[in-house]
Design a protein around this motif. Structure first.
Motif, PDB file in Angstrom:
ATOM      1  N   TYR A  93      -7.245   8.648  -1.942  1.00  0.00           N
ATOM      2  CA  TYR A  93      -6.516   8.216  -3.144  1.00  0.00           C
ATOM      3  C   TYR A  93      -6.760   6.737  -3.384  1.00  0.00           C
ATOM      4  CZ  TYR A  93      -3.795  12.503  -2.482  1.00  0.00           C
ATOM      5  OH  TYR A  93      -3.413  13.809  -2.330  1.00  0.00           O
ATOM      6  N   LYS A  94      -6.700   6.337  -4.652  1.00  0.00           N
ATOM      7  CA  LYS A  94      -6.725   4.920  -5.020  1.00  0.00           C
ATOM      8  C   LYS A  94      -5.294   4.538  -5.373  1.00  0.00           C
ATOM      9  CE  LYS A  94     -11.134   5.440  -7.376  1.00  0.00           C
ATOM     10  NZ  LYS A  94     -11.701   5.575  -8.728  1.00  0.00           N
ATOM     11  N   MET A  95      -4.892   3.345  -4.951  1.00  0.00           N
ATOM     12  CA  MET A  95      -3.545   2.857  -5.270  1.00  0.00           C
ATOM     13  C   MET A  95      -3.669   1.452  -5.838  1.00  0.00           C
ATOM     14  SD  MET A  95      -0.364   3.772  -5.059  1.00  0.00           S
ATOM     15  CE  MET A  95       1.162   2.941  -5.418  1.00  0.00           C
ATOM     16  N   ASP A  96      -3.117   1.244  -7.009  1.00  0.00           N
ATOM     17  CA  ASP A  96      -3.118  -0.074  -7.656  1.00  0.00           C
ATOM     18  C   ASP A  96      -2.618  -1.113  -6.653  1.00  0.00           C
ATOM     19  OD1 ASP A  96      -2.592  -2.355  -9.164  1.00  0.00           O
ATOM     20  OD2 ASP A  96      -1.622  -1.260 -10.785  1.00  0.00           O
ATOM     21  N   GLU A  97      -3.425  -2.129  -6.412  1.00  0.00           N
ATOM     22  CA  GLU A  97      -3.041  -3.136  -5.414  1.00  0.00           C
ATOM     23  C   GLU A  97      -2.727  -4.487  -6.037  1.00  0.00           C
ATOM     24  OE1 GLU A  97      -6.329  -3.701  -2.664  1.00  0.00           O
ATOM     25  OE2 GLU A  97      -7.094  -5.269  -3.952  1.00  0.00           O
ATOM     26  N   ARG A  98      -2.492  -4.521  -7.351  1.00  0.00           N
ATOM     27  CA  ARG A  98      -2.168  -5.813  -7.966  1.00  0.00           C
ATOM     28  C   ARG A  98      -0.975  -6.441  -7.251  1.00  0.00           C
ATOM     29  NH1 ARG A  98      -2.149  -4.044 -14.198  1.00  0.00           N
ATOM     30  NH2 ARG A  98      -1.807  -2.038 -13.226  1.00  0.00           N
ATOM     31  N   TYR A  99      -1.111  -7.677  -6.895  1.00  0.00           N
ATOM     32  CA  TYR A  99      -0.047  -8.504  -6.293  1.00  0.00           C
ATOM     33  C   TYR A  99       0.277  -8.163  -4.830  1.00  0.00           C
ATOM     34  CZ  TYR A  99       0.593  -9.017 -11.317  1.00  0.00           C
ATOM     35  OH  TYR A  99       0.375  -9.181 -12.652  1.00  0.00           O
ATOM     36  N   ALA A 130      -0.520  -2.189   4.676  1.00  0.00           N
ATOM     37  CA  ALA A 130       0.750  -1.491   4.914  1.00  0.00           C
ATOM     38  C   ALA A 130       1.574  -1.419   3.640  1.00  0.00           C
ATOM     39  CB  ALA A 130       1.537  -2.186   6.026  1.00  0.00           C
ATOM     40  N   LEU A 131       1.558  -2.484   2.855  1.00  0.00           N
ATOM     41  CA  LEU A 131       2.302  -2.515   1.592  1.00  0.00           C
ATOM     42  C   LEU A 131       1.733  -1.498   0.600  1.00  0.00           C
ATOM     43  CD1 LEU A 131       4.678  -4.099   0.498  1.00  0.00           C
ATOM     44  CD2 LEU A 131       3.075  -5.806  -0.342  1.00  0.00           C
ATOM     45  N   ILE A 132       0.414  -1.433   0.481  1.00  0.00           N
ATOM     46  CA  ILE A 132      -0.244  -0.447  -0.389  1.00  0.00           C
ATOM     47  C   ILE A 132       0.174   0.954   0.042  1.00  0.00           C
ATOM     48  CG2 ILE A 132      -2.499   0.607  -0.931  1.00  0.00           C
ATOM     49  CD1 ILE A 132      -3.635  -2.348  -0.676  1.00  0.00           C
ATOM     50  N   LEU A 133       0.139   1.189   1.343  1.00  0.00           N
ATOM     51  CA  LEU A 133       0.477   2.507   1.887  1.00  0.00           C
ATOM     52  C   LEU A 133       1.943   2.841   1.654  1.00  0.00           C
ATOM     53  CD1 LEU A 133      -0.505   4.976   3.344  1.00  0.00           C
ATOM     54  CD2 LEU A 133      -0.330   3.731   5.503  1.00  0.00           C
ATOM     55  N   GLN A 134       2.838   1.870   1.869  1.00  0.00           N
ATOM     56  CA  GLN A 134       4.272   2.098   1.658  1.00  0.00           C
ATOM     57  C   GLN A 134       4.554   2.412   0.184  1.00  0.00           C
ATOM     58  OE1 GLN A 134       6.454   2.075   4.422  1.00  0.00           O
ATOM     59  NE2 GLN A 134       7.765   3.108   2.960  1.00  0.00           N
ATOM     60  N   GLN A 135       3.907   1.679  -0.716  1.00  0.00           N
ATOM     61  CA  GLN A 135       4.090   1.942  -2.146  1.00  0.00           C
ATOM     62  C   GLN A 135       3.573   3.326  -2.511  1.00  0.00           C
ATOM     63  OE1 GLN A 135       2.162  -1.494  -3.886  1.00  0.00           O
ATOM     64  NE2 GLN A 135       3.970  -2.771  -3.618  1.00  0.00           N
ATOM     65  N   PHE A 136       2.483   3.747  -1.890  1.00  0.00           N
ATOM     66  CA  PHE A 136       1.933   5.083  -2.137  1.00  0.00           C
ATOM     67  C   PHE A 136       2.932   6.157  -1.665  1.00  0.00           C
ATOM     68  CE2 PHE A 136      -0.400   8.862  -0.875  1.00  0.00           C
ATOM     69  CZ  PHE A 136      -1.144   9.131  -2.011  1.00  0.00           C
ATOM     70  N   LEU A 137       3.504   5.946  -0.472  1.00  0.00           N
ATOM     71  CA  LEU A 137       4.481   6.906   0.064  1.00  0.00           C
ATOM     72  C   LEU A 137       5.674   7.061  -0.888  1.00  0.00           C
ATOM     73  CD1 LEU A 137       4.658   5.905   3.837  1.00  0.00           C
ATOM     74  CD2 LEU A 137       3.625   7.964   2.874  1.00  0.00           C
ATOM     75  N   ALA A 139       5.697   6.437  -4.114  1.00  0.00           N
ATOM     76  CA  ALA A 139       5.278   7.012  -5.391  1.00  0.00           C
ATOM     77  C   ALA A 139       4.907   8.488  -5.274  1.00  0.00           C
ATOM     78  CB  ALA A 139       4.088   6.221  -5.947  1.00  0.00           C
ATOM     79  N   HIS A 140       4.550   8.921  -4.070  1.00  0.00           N
ATOM     80  CA  HIS A 140       4.082  10.309  -3.869  1.00  0.00           C
ATOM     81  C   HIS A 140       4.791  10.958  -2.671  1.00  0.00           C
ATOM     82  CE1 HIS A 140       0.852   9.622  -6.740  1.00  0.00           C
ATOM     83  NE2 HIS A 140       0.677   8.453  -6.155  1.00  0.00           N
ATOM     84  N   PRO A 141       6.092  11.173  -2.743  1.00  0.00           N
ATOM     85  CA  PRO A 141       6.807  11.746  -1.594  1.00  0.00           C
ATOM     86  C   PRO A 141       6.361  13.163  -1.257  1.00  0.00           C
ATOM     87  CG  PRO A 141       8.233  11.622  -3.519  1.00  0.00           C
ATOM     88  CD  PRO A 141       6.965  10.917  -3.863  1.00  0.00           C
ATOM     89  N   GLU A 142       5.689  13.831  -2.198  1.00  0.00           N
ATOM     90  CA  GLU A 142       5.270  15.210  -1.984  1.00  0.00           C
ATOM     91  C   GLU A 142       4.064  15.330  -1.045  1.00  0.00           C
ATOM     92  OE1 GLU A 142       2.562  13.683  -5.142  1.00  0.00           O
ATOM     93  OE2 GLU A 142       4.665  13.383  -4.676  1.00  0.00           O
TER      94      GLU A 142
END
Length: 143
Positions: A93-99, A130-137, A139-142
């Motif tokens: 998956y790609k996750m927006d990493e702005r900021y 870790a922040l990118i991954l946490q934000q992904f989790l 946004a996508h709890p499923e």
């Protein structure tokens, strides 16, 4: 929630790649290292073999504040292609990493990490992964 399995987070840079992983229940993300780009692929391979199962890999997708590609977008695109070739059975998956690098820096400050340690190359990279991954989790709890 489906069966056990980790998700890996990747913050790609031209000189360093920050890596993070979730626990097997995918409840939180933790940084685990910063590696040169070529070595980072081998490290991901080690994670898949030794720390799995790995259900997905999330790669930070660099965009400008306006949402346009950046100078680094092509670099990340090539990195993702390498991952897709090597890990055909793992969803990427790609996750927006702005900021995220700025947020990671702020989190290190809030956590009381001394300025000298915050300047260590790689510390911000793995915190950003870790922040990118946490934000992904979140946004996508499923997944």
């Amino acid at each position: 929630m489906s069966e056990f399995g980790r998700i890996l987070g990747v913050d790609v840079g031209s000189k360093r790649v920050g890596l993070a992983r979730t626990d097997l229940l995918r409840t939180n993300a933790n940084p685990f290292g910063t590696f040169p780009p070529n070595q980072s692929i081998r490290e991901i391979e080690k994670q898949v073999k030794n720390e799995g199962p790995v259900k997905a890999i999330v790669v930070g997708w660099p965009l400008t504040p306006q949402g346009d590609p950046t100078n680094a977008t092509g670099l990340v695109e090539n990195y993702i292609k390498s991952l897709e070739k090597k890990f055909r059975d793992i969803k990427i998956y790609k996750m927006d990493e702005r900021y995220t690098s700025r947020q990671a820096q702020n989190l290190l400050v809030e956590a009381g990490v001394p300025k000298k340690k915050r300047r260590e190359k790689g510390r911000v990279d793995q915190a950003a992964a870790a922040l990118i991954l946490q934000q992904f989790l979140e946004a996508h709890p499923e997944i």
